[in-house]
Design a protein around this motif. Sequence first.
Motif, PDB file in Angstrom:
ATOM      1  N   HIS A   1       4.997  -0.536  22.827  1.00  0.00           N
ATOM      2  CA  HIS A   1       3.869   0.258  22.352  1.00  0.00           C
ATOM      3  C   HIS A   1       3.702   1.531  23.197  1.00  0.00           C
ATOM      4  CE1 HIS A   1       0.498   0.578  19.704  1.00  0.00           C
ATOM      5  NE2 HIS A   1      -0.315   0.832  20.698  1.00  0.00           N
TER       6      HIS A   1
ATOM      7  N   VAL B   1       1.972   5.152  -4.173  1.00  0.00           N
ATOM      8  CA  VAL B   1       2.114   4.594  -2.817  1.00  0.00           C
ATOM      9  C   VAL B   1       0.756   4.083  -2.332  1.00  0.00           C
ATOM     10  CG1 VAL B   1       4.048   6.029  -2.080  1.00  0.00           C
ATOM     11  CG2 VAL B   1       1.708   6.854  -1.737  1.00  0.00           C
ATOM     12  N   PHE B   2       0.817   3.209  -1.350  1.00  0.00           N
ATOM     13  CA  PHE B   2      -0.386   2.752  -0.652  1.00  0.00           C
ATOM     14  C   PHE B   2      -0.329   3.270   0.778  1.00  0.00           C
ATOM     15  CE2 PHE B   2       0.317  -0.337  -3.967  1.00  0.00           C
ATOM     16  CZ  PHE B   2      -0.955  -0.558  -4.479  1.00  0.00           C
ATOM     17  N   THR B   3      -1.425   3.842   1.227  1.00  0.00           N
ATOM     18  CA  THR B   3      -1.448   4.256   2.629  1.00  0.00           C
ATOM     19  C   THR B   3      -1.987   3.124   3.506  1.00  0.00           C
ATOM     20  OG1 THR B   3      -3.602   5.255   2.236  1.00  0.00           O
ATOM     21  CG2 THR B   3      -1.687   6.710   2.129  1.00  0.00           C
TER      22      THR B   3
ATOM     23  N   ASN C   1       1.427  -3.483  10.137  1.00  0.00           N
ATOM     24  CA  ASN C   1       2.540  -2.972  10.927  1.00  0.00           C
ATOM     25  C   ASN C   1       3.466  -2.069  10.112  1.00  0.00           C
ATOM     26  OD1 ASN C   1       1.659  -4.247  13.179  1.00  0.00           O
ATOM     27  ND2 ASN C   1       3.157  -5.929  13.097  1.00  0.00           N
ATOM     28  N   TRP C   2       3.423  -2.244   8.793  1.00  0.00           N
ATOM     29  CA  TRP C   2       4.214  -1.352   7.932  1.00  0.00           C
ATOM     30  C   TRP C   2       3.470  -0.033   7.736  1.00  0.00           C
ATOM     31  CZ3 TRP C   2       8.984  -1.926   5.250  1.00  0.00           C
ATOM     32  CH2 TRP C   2       9.268  -0.895   4.345  1.00  0.00           C
ATOM     33  N   VAL C   3       2.223  -0.137   7.298  1.00  0.00           N
ATOM     34  CA  VAL C   3       1.518   1.093   6.900  1.00  0.00           C
ATOM     35  C   VAL C   3       1.041   1.921   8.093  1.00  0.00           C
ATOM     36  CG1 VAL C   3       0.822   0.258   4.632  1.00  0.00           C
ATOM     37  CG2 VAL C   3      -0.680  -0.149   6.600  1.00  0.00           C
ATOM     38  N   GLN C   4       1.168   1.396   9.327  1.00  0.00           N
ATOM     39  CA  GLN C   4       0.796   2.229  10.483  1.00  0.00           C
ATOM     40  C   GLN C   4       1.692   3.460  10.569  1.00  0.00           C
ATOM     41  OE1 GLN C   4       1.387  -0.188  13.989  1.00  0.00           O
ATOM     42  NE2 GLN C   4       3.559   0.320  14.135  1.00  0.00           N
ATOM     43  N   SER C   5       2.911   3.354  10.081  1.00  0.00           N
ATOM     44  CA  SER C   5       3.809   4.497  10.243  1.00  0.00           C
ATOM     45  C   SER C   5       4.424   4.992   8.931  1.00  0.00           C
ATOM     46  CB  SER C   5       4.932   4.148  11.218  1.00  0.00           C
ATOM     47  OG  SER C   5       5.499   2.905  10.880  1.00  0.00           O
ATOM     48  N   ARG C   6       4.217   4.244   7.846  1.00  0.00           N
ATOM     49  CA  ARG C   6       4.789   4.719   6.577  1.00  0.00           C
ATOM     50  C   ARG C   6       3.973   4.153   5.434  1.00  0.00           C
ATOM     51  NH1 ARG C   6       9.186   0.644   8.661  1.00  0.00           N
ATOM     52  NH2 ARG C   6       7.347  -0.016   9.741  1.00  0.00           N
ATOM     53  N   ASP C   7       4.039   4.823   4.287  1.00  0.00           N
ATOM     54  CA  ASP C   7       3.351   4.319   3.104  1.00  0.00           C
ATOM     55  C   ASP C   7       4.118   3.123   2.551  1.00  0.00           C
ATOM     56  OD1 ASP C   7       1.635   6.401   3.451  1.00  0.00           O
ATOM     57  OD2 ASP C   7       2.447   7.651   1.835  1.00  0.00           O
ATOM     58  N   PHE C   8       3.402   2.293   1.810  1.00  0.00           N
ATOM     59  CA  PHE C   8       4.074   1.204   1.110  1.00  0.00           C
ATOM     60  C   PHE C   8       4.247   1.654  -0.330  1.00  0.00           C
ATOM     61  CE2 PHE C   8       4.368  -2.792  -1.226  1.00  0.00           C
ATOM     62  CZ  PHE C   8       5.315  -3.466  -0.467  1.00  0.00           C
ATOM     63  N   VAL C   9       5.504   1.707  -0.785  1.00  0.00           N
ATOM     64  CA  VAL C   9       5.721   2.220  -2.136  1.00  0.00           C
ATOM     65  C   VAL C   9       5.285   1.175  -3.159  1.00  0.00           C
ATOM     66  CG1 VAL C   9       7.640   3.663  -1.347  1.00  0.00           C
ATOM     67  CG2 VAL C   9       8.131   1.445  -2.372  1.00  0.00           C
ATOM     68  N   ALA C  10       4.633   1.627  -4.199  1.00  0.00           N
ATOM     69  CA  ALA C  10       4.156   0.703  -5.233  1.00  0.00           C
ATOM     70  C   ALA C  10       5.341   0.191  -6.036  1.00  0.00           C
ATOM     71  CB  ALA C  10       3.179   1.423  -6.154  1.00  0.00           C
TER      72      ALA C  10
ATOM     73  N   ASP D   1       6.222  -0.811  15.555  1.00  0.00           N
ATOM     74  CA  ASP D   1       6.327   0.376  16.417  1.00  0.00           C
ATOM     75  C   ASP D   1       7.756   0.909  16.451  1.00  0.00           C
ATOM     76  OD1 ASP D   1       3.687   0.644  17.275  1.00  0.00           O
ATOM     77  OD2 ASP D   1       3.942  -0.795  18.910  1.00  0.00           O
TER      78      ASP D   1
ATOM     79  N   GLY E   1       8.805   5.499   2.005  1.00  0.00           N
ATOM     80  CA  GLY E   1       7.462   5.338   2.569  1.00  0.00           C
ATOM     81  C   GLY E   1       7.192   6.328   3.684  1.00  0.00           C
ATOM     82  N   ARG E   2       8.224   6.569   4.506  1.00  0.00           N
ATOM     83  CA  ARG E   2       8.036   7.505   5.612  1.00  0.00           C
ATOM     84  C   ARG E   2       8.030   8.955   5.103  1.00  0.00           C
ATOM     85  NH1 ARG E   2       5.190   8.315   9.939  1.00  0.00           N
ATOM     86  NH2 ARG E   2       5.895  10.277  10.825  1.00  0.00           N
TER      87      ARG E   2
ATOM     88  N   ARG F   1       4.691   9.537   3.716  1.00  0.00           N
ATOM     89  CA  ARG F   1       3.682   9.708   4.773  1.00  0.00           C
ATOM     90  C   ARG F   1       3.793  11.090   5.418  1.00  0.00           C
ATOM     91  NH1 ARG F   1       0.720   5.940   7.773  1.00  0.00           N
ATOM     92  NH2 ARG F   1       0.624   4.933   5.739  1.00  0.00           N
TER      93      ARG F   1
END
Lengths: 481, 272
Positions: A13, A438-440, A447-456, B196, B230-231, B234
């Motif tokens: 982290h 997408v879902f933010t 842990n997924w959406v902290q750094s990228r969107d989740f594609v629908a 992370d 997804g990235r 974003r």
Amino acid sequence: MEVSSQKFNDHVHQAVDDANLKGAMGKLTGALRPNRARAVAGLPEFDDYRDHGIAIKMHTLDHIDRYLEEFETNVVANGGHVHWCADEDSARETILGLCRQYDVKTVTKGKSMVTEELGLNAFLDQHGILPLETDLGEYIIQLRGESPSHIIAPATHLQRHDIAQTFRDAHDHLDPNRPMDTAESLTEEARQELREKYGAADAGITGANFMIAETGSTIIVTNEGNGDLTQTLAKTHIVVASMEKILPTMDDAGVMLRLLARSATGQDMSVYTTLSSGPRRPGDLDGPDSFHVVIVDNGRSTMLAGSEREMLRCLRCSACLNHCPVYASIGGHAYGWVYSGPMGKVLTPSLVGLEQTKDLPNASTFCGKCQEVCPMRIPLPKLMRNLRAKQTEQKITPLKQRVLLALWSSLASRPRFYRFVTGMMTGALARMAGPKRVFTWLPFLGNWVQSRDFVAPEGGSFFDRYRASSSPSSSKGEAHD
Amino acid sequence: MSSSARSSRKKPKVGLFVTCLIDAMRPSAGMAALTLLEAAGCEVIVPESQSCCGQPAWNSGDKAAARAVAIPYLDSFDDCDYVVVPSGSCAGMLAHHLVELFEDAPDLRHRQQALAIAAKSHELTSFLVDVLGVTSVPGQIKGRVAYHDSCSSLREMKVKDQPRQLLKAAGAQVVDLDQADTCCGFGGTFSVKYGDISGAMVDGKAQDVEAQHPDLLVAGDMGCLMNIAGRLSRRGSPIAVRHVAEVLAGEMTAPPIGAGSINSDTNGSDKK
């Protein structure tokens, strides 16, 4: 050395947000990876050397008892001494005993990862013996009170400005306004500081890249020549080596040296390849008065008999670290012990146990780059998977993960029911996402959406569409209902 | 399809292993794979007895769970000449890991079936090029297309030139990423267990993609595609993302994966 791999996730982290570390890790893509690629391309028979090297290692491991005894016989014949140490306590006590025997107050040290395993510097310090690291990278981290972050480039987590600041703080007898903006100026300063200390040291401690059974020699490779000064200027030379460094013959070492330098730094050969074959003989121009080899087991015998045996082929070249995208993202300290990168993910749990190293074999995407570049073709992903299986068998895997996997497996082993459930979920998600696609944020996927969107999901399932399609082959799959 | 039906040679019989991600997330990619196989003259069956290849459990070190998921499909491909998978990762599971998974299975038939599947499993684009010798595809596309190599495709299934050849045959200007052989950071459960690290890795991949300014990013693996799309989304990138099969089959009516621009990648088949 104390294990802190339990805190892997905390280390990670911090590491991923460390802009300075990220800058330092640029060395991997900028230099180490292309240098290896060039060196390997320059030796068309590189893969033949790999096969040859692997065969040598497999043979040696099969007969390791015999070759270690032959090595001892030849070291003694050359006037040296061999000490067998089953664990880190016995290795530390043996080295301390030798220091007492020769009234050693100061030791110079060449870079040695096995002495890091032993936590030797801190131990000697506690017993009134001053250890002084002479490898530039080791010297830097010793000044900073850090451990190595890389098995051949211990200060690889630092940038030049970090090192300049470390030297300004440590070398406070020098002009504070001296220019320190080039690698050359830093190296020259370290050289001047270290030079006067070599002669004053009572003993030199080095590791060994190889021990040669037929001659009783140990070999180290360096690029700085610090190893030569460490072992020839002091009165006593103590070599500390883990038992799997043994090779039958000097010719075998020739094969390994070709592989090692190219895989490690992309050099055809390291700048210095230094052989030590006992104490100074009458007529020799230099050399120590006494020569000792401390052979350390510290868990290797157990590995030899277990499923991680292939890991004992490792040459410590660091190619797997240099090419690992996980290592490049988090640096070496995150792994929490002496060894890092893919080889550390296998070696550390093998040597210190599964319990406190849970995350190490799991924190890999199994991309396979490590195995691809390993000169010994160690199947690192397979070995990590073996360790995951051991965690499952011993119920070390977190309960939550085991329960989720059991649920998923019971669902996925009923394909029609599985598709019914996933169909409901993806249908709902597709409707919820609407035109945004997408879902933010989503619950349970933090842990997924902290750094990228989740594609629908696209909506609907393949099997629904397939059944509905008028394709002439559409009916045939139903034969397996 | 009609021309191959007239051919006197017996059609190769292909079992399509759809993969759980394509079934649930991207049916279009599965339908496109079907189109490509049929266009190449194959008779295709799609056994209902498949869900997932079992890789998530296998890679988690849970052999029992992985076997439970694999057993239902073990005998589903008995009468197929080939098993074709629109994913390098799941193809790798079938071709390389299934045998190890069942090597000490109590039921001997399972060991034999695993061996049989392993011997005839192929990743989609490598099957088209290496086994069938396909040189032209139904789809047509213009513009810069970046192909992302999934690690399993590249290293386990030896897929590298095959999809690029087919994309060029469709008219694409194929661009390569600077760090083409570096993992995108998906890694199945890794992506949620180590968010992370996975996030740091996929950010590097997204930047690498953006640096090439492609109109479209394609890959043969839904896991990588969901991760990179997804990235990119974003990061606010307009680059469209699709499974390579959609482009090669010319089936691009579904919006791209993620939030990429709908218009940026439709200058090919849809306008012709």
